[in-house]
Design a protein around this motif. Sequence first.
Motif, mmCIF file in Angstrom:
data_model
loop_
_atom_site.group_PDB
_atom_site.id
_atom_site.type_symbol
_atom_site.label_atom_id
_atom_site.label_comp_id
_atom_site.label_asym_id
_atom_site.label_seq_id
_atom_site.Cartn_x
_atom_site.Cartn_y
_atom_site.Cartn_z
ATOM 1 N N LEU A 154 -40.124 -41.322 -36.815
ATOM 2 C CA LEU A 154 -41.447 -41.633 -37.081
ATOM 3 C C LEU A 154 -41.465 -43.155 -37.118
ATOM 4 O O LEU A 154 -40.431 -43.601 -37.639
ATOM 5 C CB LEU A 154 -41.975 -41.338 -38.645
ATOM 6 N N LEU A 155 -42.554 -43.800 -36.463
ATOM 7 C CA LEU A 155 -42.594 -45.280 -36.154
ATOM 8 C C LEU A 155 -44.089 -45.842 -36.617
ATOM 9 O O LEU A 155 -45.057 -45.032 -36.091
ATOM 10 C CB LEU A 155 -42.449 -45.546 -34.850
ATOM 11 N N ASP A 156 -43.979 -46.475 -37.605
ATOM 12 C CA ASP A 156 -45.338 -47.194 -37.992
ATOM 13 C C ASP A 156 -45.539 -48.429 -37.401
ATOM 14 O O ASP A 156 -45.260 -49.497 -37.939
ATOM 15 C CB ASP A 156 -45.353 -47.106 -39.538
ATOM 16 N N GLU A 157 -46.627 -48.682 -36.664
ATOM 17 C CA GLU A 157 -46.827 -49.622 -35.768
ATOM 18 C C GLU A 157 -45.552 -50.579 -35.569
ATOM 19 O O GLU A 157 -45.608 -51.802 -35.808
ATOM 20 C CB GLU A 157 -47.918 -50.451 -36.441
ATOM 21 N N PRO A 158 -44.453 -50.171 -34.650
ATOM 22 C CA PRO A 158 -43.368 -50.789 -35.035
ATOM 23 C C PRO A 158 -43.311 -52.172 -34.116
ATOM 24 O O PRO A 158 -42.297 -52.910 -34.276
ATOM 25 C CB PRO A 158 -42.480 -49.751 -34.158
ATOM 26 N N THR A 159 -44.152 -52.340 -33.361
ATOM 27 C CA THR A 159 -44.344 -53.521 -32.278
ATOM 28 C C THR A 159 -45.389 -54.748 -32.739
ATOM 29 O O THR A 159 -45.744 -55.480 -32.326
ATOM 30 C CB THR A 159 -44.773 -53.315 -30.873
ATOM 31 N N SER A 160 -46.085 -54.505 -34.213
ATOM 32 C CA SER A 160 -47.182 -55.199 -34.424
ATOM 33 C C SER A 160 -46.797 -56.616 -34.862
ATOM 34 O O SER A 160 -47.484 -57.606 -34.558
ATOM 35 C CB SER A 160 -47.928 -54.771 -35.675
ATOM 36 N N GLN A 161 -45.391 -56.747 -35.012
ATOM 37 C CA GLN A 161 -44.668 -58.315 -35.375
ATOM 38 C C GLN A 161 -44.141 -58.654 -34.101
ATOM 39 O O GLN A 161 -43.751 -59.905 -34.225
ATOM 40 C CB GLN A 161 -43.766 -58.167 -36.472
ATOM 41 N N LEU A 162 -44.339 -58.187 -33.139
ATOM 42 C CA LEU A 162 -43.361 -58.623 -31.840
ATOM 43 C C LEU A 162 -44.322 -59.320 -30.872
ATOM 44 O O LEU A 162 -45.447 -58.772 -30.763
ATOM 45 C CB LEU A 162 -42.736 -57.391 -31.158
ATOM 46 N N ASP A 163 -43.701 -60.144 -30.102
ATOM 47 C CA ASP A 163 -44.682 -60.805 -28.910
ATOM 48 C C ASP A 163 -44.648 -59.447 -27.767
ATOM 49 O O ASP A 163 -43.948 -58.529 -27.693
ATOM 50 C CB ASP A 163 -43.814 -62.084 -28.416
ATOM 51 N N ALA A 166 -41.093 -58.401 -26.245
ATOM 52 C CA ALA A 166 -40.360 -57.628 -26.797
ATOM 53 C C ALA A 166 -41.051 -56.462 -27.312
ATOM 54 O O ALA A 166 -40.339 -55.160 -27.388
ATOM 55 C CB ALA A 166 -40.100 -58.647 -28.132
ATOM 56 N N ALA A 167 -42.194 -56.512 -27.465
ATOM 57 C CA ALA A 167 -43.089 -55.050 -27.815
ATOM 58 C C ALA A 167 -42.906 -54.138 -26.662
ATOM 59 O O ALA A 167 -42.398 -52.939 -26.977
ATOM 60 C CB ALA A 167 -44.455 -55.255 -28.085
ATOM 61 N N GLN A 168 -43.072 -54.776 -25.355
ATOM 62 C CA GLN A 168 -42.849 -53.655 -24.293
ATOM 63 C C GLN A 168 -41.688 -52.842 -24.245
ATOM 64 O O GLN A 168 -41.387 -51.950 -23.818
ATOM 65 C CB GLN A 168 -43.212 -54.148 -23.006
ATOM 66 N N ARG A 169 -40.386 -53.956 -24.519
ATOM 67 C CA ARG A 169 -39.145 -53.516 -24.397
ATOM 68 C C ARG A 169 -38.709 -52.521 -25.453
ATOM 69 O O ARG A 169 -38.089 -51.580 -25.235
ATOM 70 C CB ARG A 169 -38.240 -54.741 -24.638
ATOM 71 N N PHE A 170 -39.271 -52.699 -26.585
ATOM 72 C CA PHE A 170 -38.994 -51.761 -27.682
ATOM 73 C C PHE A 170 -39.643 -50.376 -27.321
ATOM 74 O O PHE A 170 -39.096 -49.373 -27.419
ATOM 75 C CB PHE A 170 -39.498 -52.192 -28.871
ATOM 76 N N GLU A 193 -53.101 -48.784 -25.131
ATOM 77 C CA GLU A 193 -52.994 -48.461 -23.658
ATOM 78 C C GLU A 193 -51.615 -48.483 -23.274
ATOM 79 O O GLU A 193 -51.354 -47.973 -22.100
ATOM 80 C CB GLU A 193 -53.799 -49.520 -22.848
ATOM 81 N N ARG A 194 -50.743 -49.041 -24.071
ATOM 82 C CA ARG A 194 -49.269 -48.984 -23.370
ATOM 83 C C ARG A 194 -48.398 -47.671 -23.716
ATOM 84 O O ARG A 194 -47.477 -47.570 -23.126
ATOM 85 C CB ARG A 194 -48.469 -49.835 -24.104
ATOM 86 N N VAL A 195 -49.143 -46.894 -24.607
ATOM 87 C CA VAL A 195 -48.400 -45.733 -25.004
ATOM 88 C C VAL A 195 -49.084 -44.473 -24.472
ATOM 89 O O VAL A 195 -48.445 -43.350 -24.254
ATOM 90 C CB VAL A 195 -48.297 -45.873 -26.702
ATOM 91 N N PHE A 196 -50.362 -44.558 -24.227
ATOM 92 C CA PHE A 196 -51.034 -43.395 -23.893
ATOM 93 C C PHE A 196 -50.308 -42.512 -22.824
ATOM 94 O O PHE A 196 -50.279 -41.344 -23.184
ATOM 95 C CB PHE A 196 -52.589 -43.854 -23.344
ATOM 96 N N ALA A 197 -50.150 -42.934 -21.702
ATOM 97 C CA ALA A 197 -49.592 -42.587 -20.427
ATOM 98 C C ALA A 197 -48.100 -41.532 -20.936
ATOM 99 O O ALA A 197 -47.854 -40.744 -20.420
ATOM 100 C CB ALA A 197 -49.312 -43.350 -19.258
#
Length: 211
Positions: A154-163, A166-170, A193-197
């Motif tokens: 389970l991940l809750d907005e895990p990239t919200s604090q990242l640039d 870093a967000a894409q890498r995660f 949009e990054r996760v949809f596909a």
Amino acid sequence: FQYAGETQWALKNINLDINPGDFVLLCGPSGSGKTTLLKMLKRELWPKGQILGHIEYGDINLQDISQKTSAQEIAMVLQHPESQIIMGNVRQELAFGLENLNYPTNLIRKRLADMSTYFGLADKMDFSVNILSGGQKQVLSLAGAMTMRPAVLLLDEPTSQLDPVAAQRFLDMVFRLNRETGITVIMSEHRVERVFANSDSVIILDSGVIK
Ligand code: ADP
Ligand code: MG
């Protein structure tokens, strides 16, 4: 689900099936119930309040899941890495969950070697967690969650604090994990949009209701 002391229901008429191995994207505006829904999926995180209905995990009613099964099989990565990381250095942080469950030392060592390689942390094992970047901390949280070889992540907005980089890498790491290990992933994310596909299904929440 209704939070204690509230008159509104935070989640209403939730009826949903998730198949093993699925990648599920959970989206919706702030306050729509994403965090609440994710917490409902991990027994130890149930907030105080009233639940009507039930949640089944395989043939276990989540109400009755043992602490050990929940800790081993259902992992959660939170929004703020700071609220998750508790140990002094990377090695200690990675070992924490396994030590808590009394795994034998040789198995812990082997598991840490596997995880640190997979997540690119091998050269950082003796680093203090304080010197890691936000992105590295979030990768460490993910690696720490995966040491248990959970069935559900389970991940809750895990990239919200990242640039963005870093967000894409995660996110790429999470996609790869789902693909290569078959782990079920349920993730709330605002950069939809990054996760949809990469998602098998998308849940859209609005005011606690699935749209
Ligand atoms: P999201 O994660 O989509 O932003 P939340 O699950 O945090 O949404 O919140 C859903 C609703 O529940 C909101 O109306 C929020 O105000 C309310 N809520 C969240 N946490 C609590 C709490 N601890 N006590 C009372 N109400 C809460
Ligand atoms: Mg939230």
